[in-house]
Design an enzyme around this catalytic site. Structure first.
Site: not given
Length: 319
Positions: A53, A142
Site C-alpha cells: 500500500k 470499518d
C-alpha cells in the site's frame, strides 16, 4: 481495493520496476484505496510477492492513519495485517500478504445474494478474524464487504481475510473518538459509533450483522429493510440490536450462536484469481542513492511518533 483510473495509472506507471528501500520491487498496480495506491511487489529479501500500500499525499490525517495501520500486528488465517513498512524519497509503503481473489464486495456485485451455506461460512470466517483482532485489544471500525478480501480458491470454499486497519483503534480509547461525527462507513456503523462513542468490539459486531444481511439479500445497508426468513436470521437479529448493551457482546458468542443454526453446506460461486500472473520484466537493483537503510528510517518512525503525539493534542486524533 478499487480499479485505478487511466489517469492514475499513467501517473504511476514510471514506478514499475522501482525498488523501494532496497527490498520491494514494484511489479504492477492492482488497485487503489483511501490512503493511496496498492501494488503487487516482489520482496527481494524473501523471494515472495506481496501487496504494497503506497501512501498518497502525506497530510496529517493520512499520516495518522498510516502510523495507526502499520502498528497493527495480528497474525491469523482470516486477517491481513501489515508485516512491515519502508520509505524512500517521497514513497512510504506498507507491506502485507497478497490476496488475489478480490473482495466480498466483488462477489456480491457479480453474483448478488449468496446461498445460505456460503453466507454462513463467510460470516464464520469474519467472526474468527474479529475474535483475533478484539483479542489483541483492537476495534476494526470499518467492517464492510470491500474490506473483506478473498483468497483465490477457484471452485473450492471461499477463504475470507479481514483487511484495511487504517481506522482501527484500541478498545475504548477516547483519543480515537471524533465529536461531532464518526469514524467508519455510513450504513455499517453501529448507532453509537455514528454518534462518536469510544471504540468497543460490539460496534464491529453490528457491522457483521449489516454484512451478513447484505450477503443474504444482496442489498447494501441503505436499501435493507427487514431481516427475511433465513437460516441466519436469529444471528443477524441479535447483531443488529440498536442498544449495545443488548447486542451480542463478543465474536466468540456470535460464533457459538452461528454454529447452532441449521445451515446447509456452502454451494457458492467460485473465487477466481483476479490478479493473474505477475509481470516479470527486467530485474533492477537499487542504485547507491536510491536505497534508504531500514535503520535510517527508524528516525522517520520516531518523527512519525512525534507527529502523532501532536495530533493527539491538537486534533483530538481525528481520522
Amino acid at each position: 481495493m478499487r480499479t485505478t483510473s487511466s489517469r492514475t495509472s499513467s501517473r504511476t506507471a514510471t514506478w514499475t520496476d522501482l525498488v523501494v528501500a532496497g527490498r520491494y520491487r514494484l511489479l504492477d498496480q492492482v488497485g487503489s484505496g483511501g490512503m493511496g495506491s496498492v501494488w503487487r511487489a516482489h520482496d527481494l529479501r524473501t523471494g515472495q510477492d506481496v501487496a504494497l500500500k503506497v501512501l498518497g499525499r502525506h497530510s496529517s490525517t493520512l499520516l495518522a492513519r498510516f502510523v495507526r495501520e502499520q502498528a497493527v500486528r495480528v497474525s491469523h488465517p482470516h486477517v491481513v495485517a501489515p508485516h512491515g513498512w519502508a520509505a524512500e524519497d517521497d514513497l512510504v509503503v506498507l507491506a502485507m500478504e497478497l490476496v488475489a481473489g478480490g473482495s466480498v464486495a466483488d462477489l456480491l456485485r457479480e453474483h448478488g445474494p449468496l446461498d445460505a451455506g456460503t453466507c454462513a461460512l463467510l460470516v464464520e470466517q469474519l467472526l474468527l478474524g474479529l475474535a483475533a483482532v478484539h483479542g489483541a485489544g483492537l476495534v476494526h471500525r470499518d467492517v464492510k464487504p470491500a474490506n473483506l478480501l478473498l483468497e483465490a480458491t477457484g471452485d473450492g470454499p471461499p477463504h475470507l481475510r479481514l483487511g484495511d486497519f487504517g481506522v482501527a483503534a484500541p478498545v475504548a480509547d477516547r483519543r480515537f473518538t471524533t465529536v461531532p461525527g464518526a469514524i467508519g462507513t455510513d450504513g455499517y456503523m453501529a448507532p453509537e459509533q455514528a454518534r462518536g462513542a469510544p471504540p468497543e468490539p460490539t460496534q464491529d459486531l453490528y457491522a457483521v450483522g449489516r454484512v451478513a444481511l447484505e450477503l443474504v439479500t444482496g442489498e447494501p445497508p441503505g436499501r435493507q429493510d427487514v431481516v427475511p426468513s433465513h437460516p441466519l436470521r436469529p444471528l443477524v437479529e441479535r447483531l443488529l440490536v440498536p442498544d449495545p448493551e443488548q447486542r451480542i457482546a463478543t465474536a466468540e458468542a456470535a460464533l457459538r450462536l452461528l454454529r447452532r443454526l441449521p445451515v446447509p453446506p456452502p454451494a457458492g460461486p467460485p473465487v477466481p484469481d483476479r490478479l493473474g500472473p505477475p509481470p516479470r520484466g527486467r530485474r533492477t537493483t537499487a542504485g547507491p542513492g536510491a536505497v534508504v537503510d531500514w535503520l535510517g528510517w527508524a528516525a522517520v518512525a520516531g518523527l512519525a511518533g512525534v507527529v502523532v503525539g501532536c495530533l493527539w493534542v491538537l486534533l483530538g486524533w481525528t481520522a
